[in-house]
Write a protein that holds these residues in place. Sequence first.
Motif, PDB file in Angstrom:
ATOM      1  N   LEU A   1      41.973  13.172  44.276  1.00  0.00           N
ATOM      2  CA  LEU A   1      42.613  11.880  44.518  1.00  0.00           C
ATOM      3  C   LEU A   1      42.240  11.339  45.898  1.00  0.00           C
ATOM      4  N   GLN A   2      42.098  12.204  46.879  1.00  0.00           N
ATOM      5  CA  GLN A   2      41.677  11.785  48.217  1.00  0.00           C
ATOM      6  C   GLN A   2      40.302  11.129  48.162  1.00  0.00           C
ATOM      7  N   VAL A   3      39.395  11.774  47.452  1.00  0.00           N
ATOM      8  CA  VAL A   3      38.024  11.254  47.326  1.00  0.00           C
ATOM      9  C   VAL A   3      38.028   9.923  46.588  1.00  0.00           C
ATOM     10  N   ILE A   4      38.812   9.839  45.507  1.00  0.00           N
ATOM     11  CA  ILE A   4      38.873   8.592  44.735  1.00  0.00           C
ATOM     12  C   ILE A   4      39.438   7.463  45.602  1.00  0.00           C
ATOM     13  N   LEU A   5      40.532   7.727  46.324  1.00  0.00           N
ATOM     14  CA  LEU A   5      41.129   6.697  47.181  1.00  0.00           C
ATOM     15  C   LEU A   5      40.199   6.293  48.320  1.00  0.00           C
ATOM     16  N   ALA A   6      39.536   7.268  48.937  1.00  0.00           N
ATOM     17  CA  ALA A   6      38.600   6.960  50.023  1.00  0.00           C
ATOM     18  C   ALA A   6      37.434   6.127  49.501  1.00  0.00           C
ATOM     19  N   SER A   7      36.916   6.479  48.348  1.00  0.00           N
ATOM     20  CA  SER A   7      35.794   5.724  47.757  1.00  0.00           C
ATOM     21  C   SER A   7      36.218   4.309  47.396  1.00  0.00           C
ATOM     22  N   ALA A   8      37.386   4.174  46.795  1.00  0.00           N
ATOM     23  CA  ALA A   8      37.868   2.840  46.411  1.00  0.00           C
ATOM     24  C   ALA A   8      38.091   1.970  47.646  1.00  0.00           C
ATOM     25  N   ALA A   9      38.660   2.555  48.682  1.00  0.00           N
ATOM     26  CA  ALA A   9      38.891   1.785  49.910  1.00  0.00           C
ATOM     27  C   ALA A   9      37.569   1.364  50.559  1.00  0.00           C
ATOM     28  N   ALA A  10      36.593   2.262  50.570  1.00  0.00           N
ATOM     29  CA  ALA A  10      35.294   1.945  51.173  1.00  0.00           C
ATOM     30  C   ALA A  10      34.584   0.850  50.384  1.00  0.00           C
ATOM     31  N   VAL A  11      34.575   0.964  49.058  1.00  0.00           N
ATOM     32  CA  VAL A  11      33.920  -0.042  48.222  1.00  0.00           C
ATOM     33  C   VAL A  11      34.655  -1.384  48.360  1.00  0.00           C
ATOM     34  N   GLY A  12      35.983  -1.333  48.368  1.00  0.00           N
ATOM     35  CA  GLY A  12      36.755  -2.568  48.540  1.00  0.00           C
ATOM     36  C   GLY A  12      36.474  -3.227  49.874  1.00  0.00           C
ATOM     37  N   ALA A  13      36.400  -2.437  50.927  1.00  0.00           N
ATOM     38  CA  ALA A  13      36.108  -2.986  52.248  1.00  0.00           C
ATOM     39  C   ALA A  13      34.696  -3.571  52.297  1.00  0.00           C
ATOM     40  N   LEU A  14      33.752  -2.884  51.663  1.00  0.00           N
ATOM     41  CA  LEU A  14      32.379  -3.397  51.627  1.00  0.00           C
ATOM     42  C   LEU A  14      32.294  -4.712  50.859  1.00  0.00           C
ATOM     43  N   ALA A  15      33.085  -4.824  49.801  1.00  0.00           N
ATOM     44  CA  ALA A  15      33.017  -6.018  48.956  1.00  0.00           C
ATOM     45  C   ALA A  15      33.835  -7.182  49.504  1.00  0.00           C
ATOM     46  N   VAL A  16      34.966  -6.891  50.134  1.00  0.00           N
ATOM     47  CA  VAL A  16      35.879  -7.960  50.536  1.00  0.00           C
ATOM     48  C   VAL A  16      35.818  -8.257  52.039  1.00  0.00           C
ATOM     49  N   VAL A  17      35.923  -7.232  52.858  1.00  0.00           N
ATOM     50  CA  VAL A  17      36.047  -7.436  54.302  1.00  0.00           C
ATOM     51  C   VAL A  17      34.695  -7.691  54.967  1.00  0.00           C
ATOM     52  N   ARG A  18      33.701  -6.889  54.641  1.00  0.00           N
ATOM     53  CA  ARG A  18      32.421  -6.960  55.342  1.00  0.00           C
ATOM     54  C   ARG A  18      31.754  -8.336  55.287  1.00  0.00           C
ATOM     55  N   PRO A  19      31.704  -9.015  54.122  1.00  0.00           N
ATOM     56  CA  PRO A  19      31.022 -10.323  54.118  1.00  0.00           C
ATOM     57  C   PRO A  19      31.624 -11.331  55.101  1.00  0.00           C
ATOM     58  N   SER A  20      32.940 -11.391  55.185  1.00  0.00           N
ATOM     59  CA  SER A  20      33.536 -12.365  56.109  1.00  0.00           C
ATOM     60  C   SER A  20      33.335 -11.952  57.567  1.00  0.00           C
ATOM     61  N   VAL A  21      33.365 -10.654  57.845  1.00  0.00           N
ATOM     62  CA  VAL A  21      33.144 -10.188  59.213  1.00  0.00           C
ATOM     63  C   VAL A  21      31.703 -10.479  59.638  1.00  0.00           C
ATOM     64  N   VAL A  22      30.755 -10.205  58.767  1.00  0.00           N
ATOM     65  CA  VAL A  22      29.344 -10.474  59.084  1.00  0.00           C
ATOM     66  C   VAL A  22      29.120 -11.961  59.288  1.00  0.00           C
TER      67      VAL A  22
END
Length: 153
Positions: free
Chosen positions: A53-74
């Motif tokens: 579950l730790q791995v799944i949550l970490a992966s989901a958070a990383a993918v979500g951040a890459l998809a949602v947060v990173r484009p606006s920050v860049v």
Amino acid sequence: MEWLREHAWETWLALSIGLGVAEMFSLDFVLLMLAAGAAVGMVAALLGAPVVLQVILASAAAVGALAVVRPSVVRRMHHGPELQVGHDKLVGKQGLVTERITQQEPGRIKLSGEVWTAQPYDDTVVIEPGETVDVLQIRGATAIVHPVPRLDP
């Protein structure tokens, strides 16, 4: 492998710090998003979640951040405000006429604390001292101006 299970939150913390430090060298915000995912994995480990579950949550958070947060920050980091320097910053400002302005005889205006030579934009306009003008263009050391319409009651 048993040590990793017993010290999962420390492992996630070390991974997050390592990715954060590596981000300082890449400056692409990918590793920073992965570090955020590792931080979520650390929180899950602290709450006692199983490793899967730790791995799944970490992966989901990383993918979500890459998809949602990173484009606006860049976008914000690479596209800052346009800086106007020199005469360009005076275009669009208003000045006060200090000497009569006609097409045949350039006058003077006070603009941003400085006195400028000014000519009217329109050939037929005569602008008297005391009137307010908009600066439409700067040609050399001469401001091309247009009177601001008065709103008399």
